[in-house]
Design a protein around this motif. Structure first.
Motif, PDB file in Angstrom:
ATOM      1  N   ASP A 114       1.257  -1.319   0.025  1.00 30.99           N
ATOM      2  CA  ASP A 114       0.538  -0.307  -0.226  1.00 30.99           C
ATOM      3  C   ASP A 114       1.079   1.590  -0.322  1.00 30.99           C
ATOM      4  O   ASP A 114       2.340   0.953   0.213  1.00 30.99           O
ATOM      5  CB  ASP A 114      -0.680   0.574   1.404  1.00 30.99           C
ATOM      6  N   GLU A 115       0.192   2.851   0.026  1.00 28.78           N
ATOM      7  CA  GLU A 115       0.904   4.017  -0.141  1.00 28.78           C
ATOM      8  C   GLU A 115       2.286   3.999   0.767  1.00 28.78           C
ATOM      9  O   GLU A 115       3.133   4.443  -0.045  1.00 28.78           O
ATOM     10  CB  GLU A 115       0.111   4.726  -0.610  1.00 28.78           C
ATOM     11  N   GLU A 116       1.393   3.834   2.234  1.00 25.48           N
ATOM     12  CA  GLU A 116       2.106   4.071   3.033  1.00 25.48           C
ATOM     13  C   GLU A 116       3.400   3.500   2.910  1.00 25.48           C
ATOM     14  O   GLU A 116       4.698   3.470   3.567  1.00 25.48           O
ATOM     15  CB  GLU A 116       1.553   3.499   4.547  1.00 25.48           C
ATOM     16  N   ASP A 117       3.318   2.329   3.399  1.00 23.04           N
ATOM     17  CA  ASP A 117       4.063   1.311   2.578  1.00 23.04           C
ATOM     18  C   ASP A 117       5.918   1.277   1.660  1.00 23.04           C
ATOM     19  O   ASP A 117       6.768   1.467   1.522  1.00 23.04           O
ATOM     20  CB  ASP A 117       3.846  -0.021   2.757  1.00 23.04           C
ATOM     21  N   ARG A 118       5.533   1.750   1.114  1.00 25.81           N
ATOM     22  CA  ARG A 118       5.758   1.992  -0.326  1.00 25.81           C
ATOM     23  C   ARG A 118       7.320   3.572   0.306  1.00 25.81           C
ATOM     24  O   ARG A 118       7.795   3.303  -0.090  1.00 25.81           O
ATOM     25  CB  ARG A 118       5.048   2.416  -1.697  1.00 25.81           C
ATOM     26  N   PHE A 119       6.240   4.418   0.752  1.00 25.83           N
ATOM     27  CA  PHE A 119       6.416   5.036   1.355  1.00 25.83           C
ATOM     28  C   PHE A 119       7.261   5.052   1.832  1.00 25.83           C
ATOM     29  O   PHE A 119       8.745   5.970   1.759  1.00 25.83           O
ATOM     30  CB  PHE A 119       5.830   6.476   2.050  1.00 25.83           C
ATOM     31  N   LEU A 120       7.786   3.973   2.648  1.00 27.73           N
ATOM     32  CA  LEU A 120       8.313   3.521   4.472  1.00 27.73           C
ATOM     33  C   LEU A 120       9.800   2.839   3.301  1.00 27.73           C
ATOM     34  O   LEU A 120      10.781   2.869   3.622  1.00 27.73           O
ATOM     35  CB  LEU A 120       8.152   3.237   4.936  1.00 27.73           C
ATOM     36  N   VAL A 121       9.092   2.370   2.906  1.00 28.69           N
ATOM     37  CA  VAL A 121      10.326   1.635   1.656  1.00 28.69           C
ATOM     38  C   VAL A 121      11.239   2.379   0.917  1.00 28.69           C
ATOM     39  O   VAL A 121      12.264   2.414   0.749  1.00 28.69           O
ATOM     40  CB  VAL A 121       9.247   0.525   0.522  1.00 28.69           C
ATOM     41  N   ASP A 122      10.463   3.937   0.637  1.00 27.68           N
ATOM     42  CA  ASP A 122      11.047   4.324  -0.509  1.00 27.68           C
ATOM     43  C   ASP A 122      12.078   5.181   0.079  1.00 27.68           C
ATOM     44  O   ASP A 122      13.586   5.740  -0.091  1.00 27.68           O
ATOM     45  CB  ASP A 122      10.248   4.817  -1.484  1.00 27.68           C
ATOM     46  N   MET A 123      11.622   5.120   1.557  1.00 20.00           N
ATOM     47  CA  MET A 123      12.679   5.998   2.006  1.00 20.00           C
ATOM     48  C   MET A 123      14.580   4.896   2.716  1.00 20.00           C
ATOM     49  O   MET A 123      15.375   5.869   2.996  1.00 20.00           O
ATOM     50  CB  MET A 123      11.931   6.343   4.107  1.00 20.00           C
ATOM     51  N   ALA A 124      13.939   4.163   2.631  1.00 16.82           N
ATOM     52  CA  ALA A 124      14.975   3.061   3.465  1.00 16.82           C
ATOM     53  C   ALA A 124      15.669   3.061   2.210  1.00 16.82           C
ATOM     54  O   ALA A 124      17.154   3.354   2.373  1.00 16.82           O
ATOM     55  CB  ALA A 124      14.614   1.481   3.544  1.00 16.82           C
ATOM     56  N   ARG A 125      14.956   2.469   0.814  1.00 12.64           N
ATOM     57  CA  ARG A 125      15.590   2.843  -0.583  1.00 12.64           C
ATOM     58  C   ARG A 125      16.745   3.940  -0.858  1.00 12.64           C
ATOM     59  O   ARG A 125      18.061   4.007  -1.218  1.00 12.64           O
ATOM     60  CB  ARG A 125      14.907   2.497  -1.666  1.00 12.64           C
ATOM     61  N   ASN A 126      15.918   5.353  -0.098  1.00 11.96           N
ATOM     62  CA  ASN A 126      17.372   6.350  -0.213  1.00 11.96           C
ATOM     63  C   ASN A 126      18.534   6.403   0.449  1.00 11.96           C
ATOM     64  O   ASN A 126      18.901   6.709   0.701  1.00 11.96           O
ATOM     65  CB  ASN A 126      15.726   7.778  -0.021  1.00 11.96           C
ATOM     66  N   ALA A 127      17.389   5.968   1.768  1.00 10.07           N
ATOM     67  CA  ALA A 127      19.079   6.452   2.822  1.00 10.07           C
ATOM     68  C   ALA A 127      19.721   4.756   2.663  1.00 10.07           C
ATOM     69  O   ALA A 127      20.707   5.974   3.059  1.00 10.07           O
ATOM     70  CB  ALA A 127      18.153   5.680   4.543  1.00 10.07           C
ATOM     71  N   ALA A 128      20.475   4.278   2.117  1.00 17.66           N
ATOM     72  CA  ALA A 128      21.157   3.683   1.589  1.00 17.66           C
ATOM     73  C   ALA A 128      21.752   4.535   0.373  1.00 17.66           C
ATOM     74  O   ALA A 128      23.409   4.014   0.710  1.00 17.66           O
ATOM     75  CB  ALA A 128      20.833   2.393   0.470  1.00 17.66           C
ATOM     76  N   LYS A 129      21.127   4.873  -0.003  1.00 21.25           N
ATOM     77  CA  LYS A 129      22.096   6.286  -0.739  1.00 21.25           C
ATOM     78  C   LYS A 129      23.376   6.823   0.212  1.00 21.25           C
ATOM     79  O   LYS A 129      24.106   7.590  -0.236  1.00 21.25           O
ATOM     80  CB  LYS A 129      21.699   6.822  -1.887  1.00 21.25           C
TER      81      LYS A 129
END
Ligand code: THU
Length: 161
Positions: A19-34
């Motif tokens: 869902d949108e909320e989880d996708r947002f959180l996942v994107d935060m983690a993906r960005n944090a990896a950078k």
């Protein structure tokens, strides 16, 4: 002889199915990896922690020339959350990783030490955290939290005898 069967339930889905909320959180983690500092392993991990009242804290692995002095992304995020909001439980923890070829296709698995720290956070706040392990092929969702990833675990109960 008696047997004990230990079971772990892992839900599998594609990123697009979250869902949108989880996708947002996942994107935060993906960005944090950078923002990971990983000159030695060149393995970049990002974590995003959502607290019970919605605040999101991220972390990434921070390495050191004296290797054991570095820390995993999950612990950077969880310790930061604990230091800033000691009274808040963790609702969800997302982990994502990338290497020189880009994001990992299979879901990243947290190391044993991070599982132990997750367990401590869960027992401290008496609440299991939902885990989302990101991969570009699929994501794993573990609703039961760290306990599911660390069966027969050591906890404070043993110290009390
Ligand atoms: N690492 C994490 O940050 N989280 C994990 O779950 C697995 C491993 C880091 C530690 C080290 O900086 C690099 O990845 C290679 O092990």
């Amino acid at each position: 002889m008696k047997e004990i069967i230990l079971q772990t339930t892992v839900k599998v889905c594609r990123y697009e199915e979250l869902d949108e909320e989880d996708r947002f959180l996942v994107d935060m983690a993906r960005n944090a990896a950078k923002s990971s500092y990983a000159p030695y392993s060149r393995f970049n991990v990002g974590a995003a922690v959502k607290l019970d009242w919605g605040t999101i804290i991220t972390g990434s692995n921070q390495e050191n020339a004296a290797y054991p002095s570095g820390l995993c992304a999950e612990r950077v995020a969880l310790f930061s959350a604990g230091a800033q909001y000691p009274a808040r439980a963790v609702d969800t923890l997302v982990i994502a990783a990338r290497n020189a070829d880009g994001e990992l296709s299979r879901p990243i698995a947290p190391c044993g030490a991070c599982r132990q720290v997750m367990l401590e956070v869960e027992s401290r706040h008496k609440r299991a955290m939902r885990l989302i392990l990101f991969g570009t092929d699929c994501c794993y969702i573990i609703e039961g939290g760290a306990k599911e990833l660390l069966p027969l675990s050591f906890d404070s109960g043993f110290l009390e005898g």
